[in-house]
Design a protein around this motif. Sequence first.
Motif, PDB file in Angstrom:
ATOM      1  N   GLN B 107      -1.718   8.403   8.101  1.00 28.05           N
ATOM      2  CA  GLN B 107      -2.878   7.537   8.127  1.00 28.05           C
ATOM      3  C   GLN B 107      -3.996   8.091   7.256  1.00 28.05           C
ATOM      4  OE1 GLN B 107      -3.416   4.645   9.212  1.00 28.05           O
ATOM      5  NE2 GLN B 107      -1.611   4.243  10.461  1.00 28.05           N
ATOM      6  N   LEU B 108      -4.251   7.408   6.149  1.00 25.91           N
ATOM      7  CA  LEU B 108      -5.423   7.742   5.342  1.00 25.91           C
ATOM      8  C   LEU B 108      -6.343   6.530   5.338  1.00 25.91           C
ATOM      9  CD1 LEU B 108      -3.385   9.216   2.358  1.00 25.91           C
ATOM     10  CD2 LEU B 108      -4.547  10.534   4.137  1.00 25.91           C
ATOM     11  N   GLN B 109      -6.120   5.645   6.328  1.00 24.03           N
ATOM     12  CA  GLN B 109      -6.651   4.298   6.283  1.00 24.03           C
ATOM     13  C   GLN B 109      -7.959   4.134   7.053  1.00 24.03           C
ATOM     14  OE1 GLN B 109      -4.068   1.599   8.396  1.00 24.03           O
ATOM     15  NE2 GLN B 109      -4.580  -0.056   7.003  1.00 24.03           N
ATOM     16  N   HIS B 110      -7.962   4.619   8.283  1.00 25.05           N
ATOM     17  CA  HIS B 110      -9.090   4.324   9.170  1.00 25.05           C
ATOM     18  C   HIS B 110     -10.150   5.405   9.076  1.00 25.05           C
ATOM     19  CE1 HIS B 110      -6.601   1.201  10.611  1.00 25.05           C
ATOM     20  NE2 HIS B 110      -5.677   2.046  11.020  1.00 25.05           N
ATOM     21  N   ALA B 111     -11.394   4.993   9.328  1.00 28.40           N
ATOM     22  CA  ALA B 111     -12.489   5.954   9.282  1.00 28.40           C
ATOM     23  C   ALA B 111     -12.585   6.643  10.638  1.00 28.40           C
ATOM     24  CB  ALA B 111     -13.783   5.243   8.916  1.00 28.40           C
ATOM     25  N   LEU B 414      -0.205  -2.358  -3.863  1.00 33.09           N
ATOM     26  CA  LEU B 414       0.027  -0.922  -3.670  1.00 33.09           C
ATOM     27  C   LEU B 414       0.139  -0.593  -2.181  1.00 33.09           C
ATOM     28  CD1 LEU B 414       0.118   1.620  -5.554  1.00 33.09           C
ATOM     29  CD2 LEU B 414      -2.316   1.920  -5.065  1.00 33.09           C
ATOM     30  N   VAL B 415      -0.767  -1.169  -1.376  1.00 33.42           N
ATOM     31  CA  VAL B 415      -0.784  -0.843   0.051  1.00 33.42           C
ATOM     32  C   VAL B 415       0.472  -1.378   0.738  1.00 33.42           C
ATOM     33  CG1 VAL B 415      -2.025  -2.762   1.176  1.00 33.42           C
ATOM     34  CG2 VAL B 415      -2.460  -0.437   1.914  1.00 33.42           C
ATOM     35  N   GLU B 416       0.927  -2.546   0.310  1.00 34.16           N
ATOM     36  CA  GLU B 416       2.164  -3.107   0.881  1.00 34.16           C
ATOM     37  C   GLU B 416       3.355  -2.196   0.584  1.00 34.16           C
ATOM     38  OE1 GLU B 416       2.520  -7.019  -0.818  1.00 34.16           O
ATOM     39  OE2 GLU B 416       0.753  -7.732   0.315  1.00 34.16           O
ATOM     40  N   ARG B 417       3.393  -1.728  -0.648  1.00 32.22           N
ATOM     41  CA  ARG B 417       4.471  -0.856  -1.081  1.00 32.22           C
ATOM     42  C   ARG B 417       4.431   0.487  -0.326  1.00 32.22           C
ATOM     43  NH1 ARG B 417       7.429   0.832  -5.603  1.00 32.22           N
ATOM     44  NH2 ARG B 417       8.785   2.360  -4.607  1.00 32.22           N
ATOM     45  N   CYS B 418       3.209   1.042  -0.216  1.00 29.04           N
ATOM     46  CA  CYS B 418       3.059   2.369   0.408  1.00 29.04           C
ATOM     47  C   CYS B 418       3.336   2.320   1.907  1.00 29.04           C
ATOM     48  CB  CYS B 418       1.651   2.903   0.159  1.00 29.04           C
ATOM     49  SG  CYS B 418       1.406   3.371  -1.556  1.00 29.04           S
ATOM     50  N   ARG B 419       2.996   1.202   2.531  1.00 28.02           N
ATOM     51  CA  ARG B 419       3.206   1.072   3.978  1.00 28.02           C
ATOM     52  C   ARG B 419       4.692   1.254   4.312  1.00 28.02           C
ATOM     53  NH1 ARG B 419      -0.502  -3.489   6.289  1.00 28.02           N
ATOM     54  NH2 ARG B 419      -2.073  -1.891   5.857  1.00 28.02           N
ATOM     55  N   LYS B 420       5.533   0.796   3.405  1.00 21.16           N
ATOM     56  CA  LYS B 420       6.976   0.912   3.621  1.00 21.16           C
ATOM     57  C   LYS B 420       7.441   2.360   3.681  1.00 21.16           C
ATOM     58  CE  LYS B 420       8.029  -3.519   1.518  1.00 21.16           C
ATOM     59  NZ  LYS B 420       8.302  -4.137   0.207  1.00 21.16           N
ATOM     60  N   ASP B 424      -0.624   4.997   4.499  1.00 21.64           N
ATOM     61  CA  ASP B 424      -1.547   3.873   4.679  1.00 21.64           C
ATOM     62  C   ASP B 424      -2.953   4.220   4.214  1.00 21.64           C
ATOM     63  OD1 ASP B 424      -1.304   1.246   5.605  1.00 21.64           O
ATOM     64  OD2 ASP B 424      -0.210   2.001   7.355  1.00 21.64           O
ATOM     65  N   PHE B 425      -3.583   3.272   3.563  1.00 18.49           N
ATOM     66  CA  PHE B 425      -4.990   3.459   3.161  1.00 18.49           C
ATOM     67  C   PHE B 425      -5.668   2.105   3.188  1.00 18.49           C
ATOM     68  CE2 PHE B 425      -2.225   2.982  -0.489  1.00 18.49           C
ATOM     69  CZ  PHE B 425      -2.821   1.913  -1.156  1.00 18.49           C
ATOM     70  N   ALA B 426      -6.983   2.066   2.970  1.00 15.46           N
ATOM     71  CA  ALA B 426      -7.735   0.810   3.069  1.00 15.46           C
ATOM     72  C   ALA B 426      -7.957   0.233   1.675  1.00 15.46           C
ATOM     73  CB  ALA B 426      -9.063   1.066   3.769  1.00 15.46           C
ATOM     74  N   GLY B 440      -9.395  -0.670  -6.398  1.00 15.81           N
ATOM     75  CA  GLY B 440     -10.011   0.435  -5.641  1.00 15.81           C
ATOM     76  C   GLY B 440      -9.368   0.595  -4.276  1.00 15.81           C
ATOM     77  N   PHE B 441      -9.573   1.726  -3.665  1.00 13.84           N
ATOM     78  CA  PHE B 441      -9.225   1.884  -2.254  1.00 13.84           C
ATOM     79  C   PHE B 441      -9.986   3.048  -1.633  1.00 13.84           C
ATOM     80  CE2 PHE B 441      -5.710   3.925  -4.646  1.00 13.84           C
ATOM     81  CZ  PHE B 441      -5.712   5.214  -4.113  1.00 13.84           C
ATOM     82  N   ARG B 442      -9.971   3.080  -0.289  1.00 13.56           N
ATOM     83  CA  ARG B 442     -10.678   4.141   0.435  1.00 13.56           C
ATOM     84  C   ARG B 442      -9.657   5.048   1.102  1.00 13.56           C
ATOM     85  NH1 ARG B 442     -13.939   2.724   5.809  1.00 13.56           N
ATOM     86  NH2 ARG B 442     -11.807   2.943   6.589  1.00 13.56           N
ATOM     87  N   LEU B 443      -9.893   6.344   1.023  1.00 16.82           N
ATOM     88  CA  LEU B 443      -9.040   7.326   1.700  1.00 16.82           C
ATOM     89  C   LEU B 443      -9.863   8.089   2.733  1.00 16.82           C
ATOM     90  CD1 LEU B 443      -7.099   8.991  -1.275  1.00 16.82           C
ATOM     91  CD2 LEU B 443      -6.263   7.211   0.298  1.00 16.82           C
TER      92      LEU B 443
END
Lengths: 477, 477
Positions: B107-111, B414-420, B424-426, B440-443
Amino acid sequence: MTLYQKLAKRLREHIQHDFYKQGDKLPSVRQLAQEHGVSISTVQEAYRQLEQDQLVEAKPKSGYFVCQRKKDNLPSVSRPPQRPLEVSQWEEVLNMLMNRGSTKGLQLQHAMPDMTSSTLKPLLKTLADLSKHKPELGLSYADIRGSEELRNQLCRLTVASGCQLHPDDLVITSGCQEALSVCIRAVSEPGDIVAIESPSFYGSMQAIKAANLKAMEIPTHPETGISLEALELALDQWPIKAIFVTPTCNNPMGYTMPEDRKEQLYKLAQSYDIAIIEDDVYGDISFQFPRPKTIKSFDTDGRVLLCSSFSKSVAPGLRVGWIAPGRYRDKVTHIKYVSSSMCPVFPQLAIAKFIRQGGYRKHIRQMRQNYEQQRDHLLQVIKAHFPSDTRVSFPDGSFILWVELNPSIDSIKLVERCRKVGVDFAPGPLFSATGKFRNGFRLNYSEQTMEKRENAIKTLAKIIREFHPETIAQKSL
Amino acid sequence: MTLYQKLAKRLREHIQHDFYKQGDKLPSVRQLAQEHGVSISTVQEAYRQLEQDQLVEAKPKSGYFVCQRKKDNLPSVSRPPQRPLEVSQWEEVLNMLMNRGSTKGLQLQHAMPDMTSSTLKPLLKTLADLSKHKPELGLSYADIRGSEELRNQLCRLTVASGCQLHPDDLVITSGCQEALSVCIRAVSEPGDIVAIESPSFYGSMQAIKAANLKAMEIPTHPETGISLEALELALDQWPIKAIFVTPTCNNPMGYTMPEDRKEQLYKLAQSYDIAIIEDDVYGDISFQFPRPKTIKSFDTDGRVLLCSSFSKSVAPGLRVGWIAPGRYRDKVTHIKYVSSSMCPVFPQLAIAKFIRQGGYRKHIRQMRQNYEQQRDHLLQVIKAHFPSDTRVSFPDGSFILWVELNPSIDSIKLVERCRKVGVDFAPGPLFSATGKFRNGFRLNYSEQTMEKRENAIKTLAKIIREFHPETIAQKSL
């Protein structure tokens, strides 16, 4: 006429001719079945019919009884203004809320359940255990719709009110207040009109105000609830977007709308294609057994948003509420998310376990019995001490009732005066969008011992008599 | 030029000419005072000036250091559409929220803060003790504005950010999300326009959407925050009702707006007579010491509504947030009441004790140190593995940063691909009202061990390279 209808007619006649008197125990289901040579289910159906007509009531483990006659001195049917209006009365509500801190005096003011019962112990133990042994569970973010375990248990629980729900049909909220507030926002756009009962719960009216909506108060009968006839007229005349009702153990009146009227209300909403927000927060502490059906139980097209919580049946401090939002689920999820993100996990898990292990059922059974006794006691002391022109509602459940005094008495002045001697209650204008019901107020019968309550009522009665026109007339002689 | 300005100028020159290099320790305050024959406070003032200019930084108990050069490959200044627009992207936010349940993967997704630190122990103990020994406290309704004990402690705490507040100036909420949502509703009418940073936190944008408002995204600099020049132009052109900013440890960029720009922003709001909603939820985990001042600290006429919570500094599951609403206090109290009534008492009391007994200060000191290390580590692994055209923000605090990839790469894909593959990131579009920032994305850099994070970044880097135009060009050769 079917068999059960014939049997019901016969029993009705017996009751009406006082063969069975108020409060009498009626023959058991088995006895009647044998006596009339019909099936158990026919007798049950007949009793169900008489319950709907509010002639008999079932008491758990005791059987059926003739209802106490409720129609003595009930409050009058309300006559609200016949147009949508902005909600006022926030100052008065805030005044009452800010008064919550004071623990002195005799609180008859807040809709606070009895939280001293030993039946709450398993719940408290679970809460303490979770906090001690799984602290990390309480720290994280969780499912935005609420704990799946709780949603599962809620599906089981709501079968009793006639619902068939799936866990995905539910959204957990921070108490019923958030549930109501989210639903009001989900079904309307700013400027819209919402039809409400009169009197009505101040929390929902203030949510209507905050959502920039107008409230259309509908005349409401103290036994059968919102007038369907008046509602239909209003629906014809105004572009009403939703109906907001508390049809089971109404706050503040305590009535339960008969099942057939609930169904009619649903059909009315259907024919005008509008939503119903149903506040069922007191539903589980109805004195009827099995508990009354919800309007949601008639819902075939998802237009009913059922809202409830454990604030009245268990404890408000848990802040566990929920919504069965029907077709509005996506909008409701959105507004719940922006409103306060997810809910704390421990109370949800503790309630889920409380339900699963049977503690909840046991607790509310106990509470129903207690509250029913307390109601009878309060009605009795009111009758003994208040002026004879006082009208009082007859709650079918909950722990609150509604009092209507001589029209010349102002409950706002009364509450100010009573607060000085340490007796507190909720003045009538809080329950109107526009400050009506100045001669009304709501009393709670859960928080005090009978003795303390009786003393409070005596003090209150004394002050009411000072305000009463008869006393004033005597003085001026 | 005053003494401290002269000294600051001299130090600045030394830094700019690499006499002191990036990361070097600077002479102590005492040493400089002796060397230049000036007072301790003159040196402190000079260092404060250099801190504001982001040339030096203070580390607790260690002294002053030359800042790491941040300006390498920072994200570009955003260029949002120059008109107010409705907020979209709810589906994408919901998709991410619903993904919270899954505990698998990296999980690099949630704050989400680090909640494994032993410095949290005293808090957890208090929570367990309250639950065990004073269960009745957790059951009742409480003060609608929140526990007085907590409000008292918050007044002490906010001195560090330059505020002087009275307990009556505060309203406790269910997390910062409720605080933001309540404030947005308190300062606007449906249809109004709110100016926001670009990128901006999705929770506040969705609250803007739910309140039927429009968002005006303002170009935002990755080091100095919302462009005051662009904001002024927008204020001239549109009837903007409020400015919503996260000026300290911004989400998602991590920058802290310099103090003088915060003051200028306040003056701008004053001259256009509009409100500022200031989200300070990451403020206490700024890497600067003492922590940066809030805009609220400049507020002389009550137009700043400061919002915060303990969700980022302690744990989100506590759901303890708060508002210092200034002149909007009455409206804020109303909307907070209708939104969810009062907040659970135990977490409030536990946090109050945690602050009072010094545990909070100790905890955030620890967290700041950890997060700063984790940031440096994450920046280093990104630099080592991501394509060279990647731009990355340089957070002054918090535990999140913002990545900008080659403009041809779509972060949603990218996020769809990485989730597999369990990473995960935002994705960027969540942080725009209109789905911009596709590259862009947030880590997050709080949740994983360094080793796991490095592995996740390597996996991510590999997939990014697959999407990168250079790779695609090579393949097509």
